[in-house]
Design an enzyme around this catalytic site. Sequence first.
Site, PDB file in Angstrom:
ATOM      1  N   HIS A  66      30.341 -25.811 -23.996  1.00 37.46           N
ATOM      2  CA  HIS A  66      31.623 -25.951 -24.706  1.00 37.46           C
ATOM      3  C   HIS A  66      32.608 -24.921 -24.163  1.00 37.46           C
ATOM      4  O   HIS A  66      32.232 -23.797 -23.802  1.00 37.46           O
ATOM      5  CB  HIS A  66      31.454 -25.827 -26.217  1.00 37.46           C
ATOM      6  CG  HIS A  66      30.933 -24.509 -26.719  1.00 37.46           C
ATOM      7  ND1 HIS A  66      31.737 -23.413 -26.891  1.00 37.46           N
ATOM      8  CD2 HIS A  66      29.701 -24.118 -27.097  1.00 37.46           C
ATOM      9  CE1 HIS A  66      31.030 -22.405 -27.363  1.00 37.46           C
ATOM     10  NE2 HIS A  66      29.771 -22.796 -27.489  1.00 37.46           N
ATOM     11  N   ASP A 108      35.429 -23.919 -25.829  1.00 38.40           N
ATOM     12  CA  ASP A 108      36.155 -23.151 -26.845  1.00 38.40           C
ATOM     13  C   ASP A 108      35.380 -21.890 -27.226  1.00 38.40           C
ATOM     14  O   ASP A 108      34.175 -21.800 -27.028  1.00 38.40           O
ATOM     15  CB  ASP A 108      36.444 -23.999 -28.095  1.00 38.40           C
ATOM     16  CG  ASP A 108      35.193 -24.559 -28.765  1.00 38.40           C
ATOM     17  OD1 ASP A 108      34.249 -24.960 -28.049  1.00 38.40           O
ATOM     18  OD2 ASP A 108      35.138 -24.582 -30.009  1.00 38.40           O
ATOM     19  N   GLU A 153      23.862 -22.768 -23.982  1.00 33.16           N
ATOM     20  CA  GLU A 153      24.177 -21.760 -25.006  1.00 33.16           C
ATOM     21  C   GLU A 153      23.312 -20.528 -24.742  1.00 33.16           C
ATOM     22  O   GLU A 153      22.232 -20.628 -24.152  1.00 33.16           O
ATOM     23  CB  GLU A 153      23.849 -22.310 -26.405  1.00 33.16           C
ATOM     24  CG  GLU A 153      24.784 -23.409 -26.886  1.00 33.16           C
ATOM     25  CD  GLU A 153      26.064 -22.890 -27.523  1.00 33.16           C
ATOM     26  OE1 GLU A 153      26.245 -21.657 -27.593  1.00 33.16           O
ATOM     27  OE2 GLU A 153      26.885 -23.722 -27.927  1.00 33.16           O
ATOM     28  N   ASP A 182      29.044 -16.765 -24.926  1.00 35.95           N
ATOM     29  CA  ASP A 182      29.125 -18.010 -25.704  1.00 35.95           C
ATOM     30  C   ASP A 182      30.425 -18.733 -25.384  1.00 35.95           C
ATOM     31  O   ASP A 182      31.367 -18.629 -26.124  1.00 35.95           O
ATOM     32  CB  ASP A 182      29.019 -17.672 -27.192  1.00 35.95           C
ATOM     33  CG  ASP A 182      28.930 -18.905 -28.068  1.00 35.95           C
ATOM     34  OD1 ASP A 182      28.747 -20.008 -27.526  1.00 35.95           O
ATOM     35  OD2 ASP A 182      29.061 -18.761 -29.308  1.00 35.95           O
ATOM     36  N   HIS A 212      30.082 -14.181 -30.777  1.00 36.74           N
ATOM     37  CA  HIS A 212      31.015 -14.107 -31.910  1.00 36.74           C
ATOM     38  C   HIS A 212      31.360 -12.675 -32.328  1.00 36.74           C
ATOM     39  O   HIS A 212      32.089 -12.461 -33.282  1.00 36.74           O
ATOM     40  CB  HIS A 212      30.479 -14.872 -33.147  1.00 36.74           C
ATOM     41  CG  HIS A 212      30.258 -16.328 -32.895  1.00 36.74           C
ATOM     42  ND1 HIS A 212      30.109 -17.245 -33.909  1.00 36.74           N
ATOM     43  CD2 HIS A 212      30.160 -17.029 -31.751  1.00 36.74           C
ATOM     44  CE1 HIS A 212      29.907 -18.460 -33.379  1.00 36.74           C
ATOM     45  NE2 HIS A 212      29.934 -18.337 -32.069  1.00 36.74           N
ATOM     46  N   GLU A 271      33.518 -27.092 -30.119  1.00 34.12           N
ATOM     47  CA  GLU A 271      32.127 -26.945 -30.561  1.00 34.12           C
ATOM     48  C   GLU A 271      32.047 -26.036 -31.764  1.00 34.12           C
ATOM     49  O   GLU A 271      31.350 -26.298 -32.725  1.00 34.12           O
ATOM     50  CB  GLU A 271      31.257 -26.385 -29.420  1.00 34.12           C
ATOM     51  CG  GLU A 271      29.762 -26.384 -29.721  1.00 34.12           C
ATOM     52  CD  GLU A 271      29.243 -25.132 -30.424  1.00 34.12           C
ATOM     53  OE1 GLU A 271      28.099 -25.143 -30.883  1.00 34.12           O
ATOM     54  OE2 GLU A 271      29.986 -24.137 -30.534  1.00 34.12           O
ATOM     55  N   GLU A 272      32.810 -24.925 -31.691  1.00 30.38           N
ATOM     56  CA  GLU A 272      32.685 -23.879 -32.716  1.00 30.38           C
ATOM     57  C   GLU A 272      33.186 -24.339 -34.088  1.00 30.38           C
ATOM     58  O   GLU A 272      32.911 -23.696 -35.085  1.00 30.38           O
ATOM     59  CB  GLU A 272      33.467 -22.624 -32.279  1.00 30.38           C
ATOM     60  CG  GLU A 272      32.945 -21.979 -30.997  1.00 30.38           C
ATOM     61  CD  GLU A 272      31.590 -21.282 -31.164  1.00 30.38           C
ATOM     62  OE1 GLU A 272      31.028 -21.327 -32.265  1.00 30.38           O
ATOM     63  OE2 GLU A 272      31.109 -20.714 -30.170  1.00 30.38           O
TER      64      GLU A 272
END
Length: 385
Positions: free
Chosen positions: A73, A75, A165, A105, A359, A137-138
């Site tokens: 992903h 984003d 991931e 990530d 994150h 995705e997030e």
Amino acid sequence: MPDIAHTKQILADLLAFPTVSADSNLQLIAYAAEILSDAGARISMHHDETGAKANLFATLGPEGDGGIVLSGHTDVVPVDGQEWTGDPFTLREVDGRLYGRGTCDMKGFIACCLAMVPVFAQKPLKRPLHFAFTYDEEVGCFGARALMEELKRAAIRPAAAIIGEPTSMRIIEGHKGCYEYTTEFRGLEGHGSDPDRGVNAVEYAVRYVSRLMALAEELKARAPAESRFQPPWTTLQVGLMQGGAARNVIPGHCRVEWEMRPVQEGDAGFVKDDIKAYIDQVLRPAMKIVSEEADIVTHVVGEVEGLEPVAQSEARRIVSELTGLTEAEVVAFGTEAGLFQSAGISAVICGPGSIEEAHKPDEFVSVEQLAACLGMLERLRPRLA
Ligand SMILES: [Zn+2]
């Protein structure tokens, strides 16, 4: 094999596109598309309804079924309120660690894929190699969901997908799903002294929640015997309940936010069918007797399928051969892998960096992890040629 300096440069470029989920990813997609088309890949791009975001799907090698997908992903989560040592969107290297939002990530994996593109393109491939770079995705895997539809429409049936991931390059073959809902209860306000003349939204919500709690117990009994998840069953919980105005007023509104984390296909349907029948046959008719306007409405916040470990997995077999790892594990975090599996594509998760860093402020991926990922992709090449 591409040198690590080249991979770092691509990662720095990817990082500089601040593709927080709320914002556009089109510049990053254009950048990746250029690398892929320069190498002769066939490209397709599909925008979301706003036009500000797009998935990129690209193929090297022959047309047809049975290809391998490298998926990531584009984003990233926001940096608001986080204390970063430097600019989160400028790659910074300190002691073998590469810092910046999205490094682990999961732009590190995308950088490795893009660095490998010219290498993959050197010799003709016998088996299709696909690159799938998605949006959103997030915030609910919306891009990957749209991509699965697109693959179906185009009748492209890859055999296996590696979702990069951050797993510290371990093989992950399972995670729970995540199904999130908001259920609104619209009642009829009235004076507390005469409850039967109103429709008490809070009391109906309580009955609804009680039913959900009974279902949560039933889900425990449905846990597969060999489940490796913690806890082993599909969980269901109510996270928020809000309604009413004052002790002596019949509440006209109540909101319940709840979620399920299914371990197997069928559990989510079991809960949804039961609770729907309870609403249709018991709660709603009782509310409507007092007020035609009264109702219960459920909004789907997101329904992201889990990745169910399976006995025979082509993706696991491939990645096991590429990494030399014989064990595959299950994890607590969700990914797009379940959507691939639901679409009939064998999927595992394996990528550089640790989910522990994702994150967080000062997110990083180590140079060593990037090198390990490049090594895995390098070993993939002879398998496709
Ligand atoms: Zn991720």
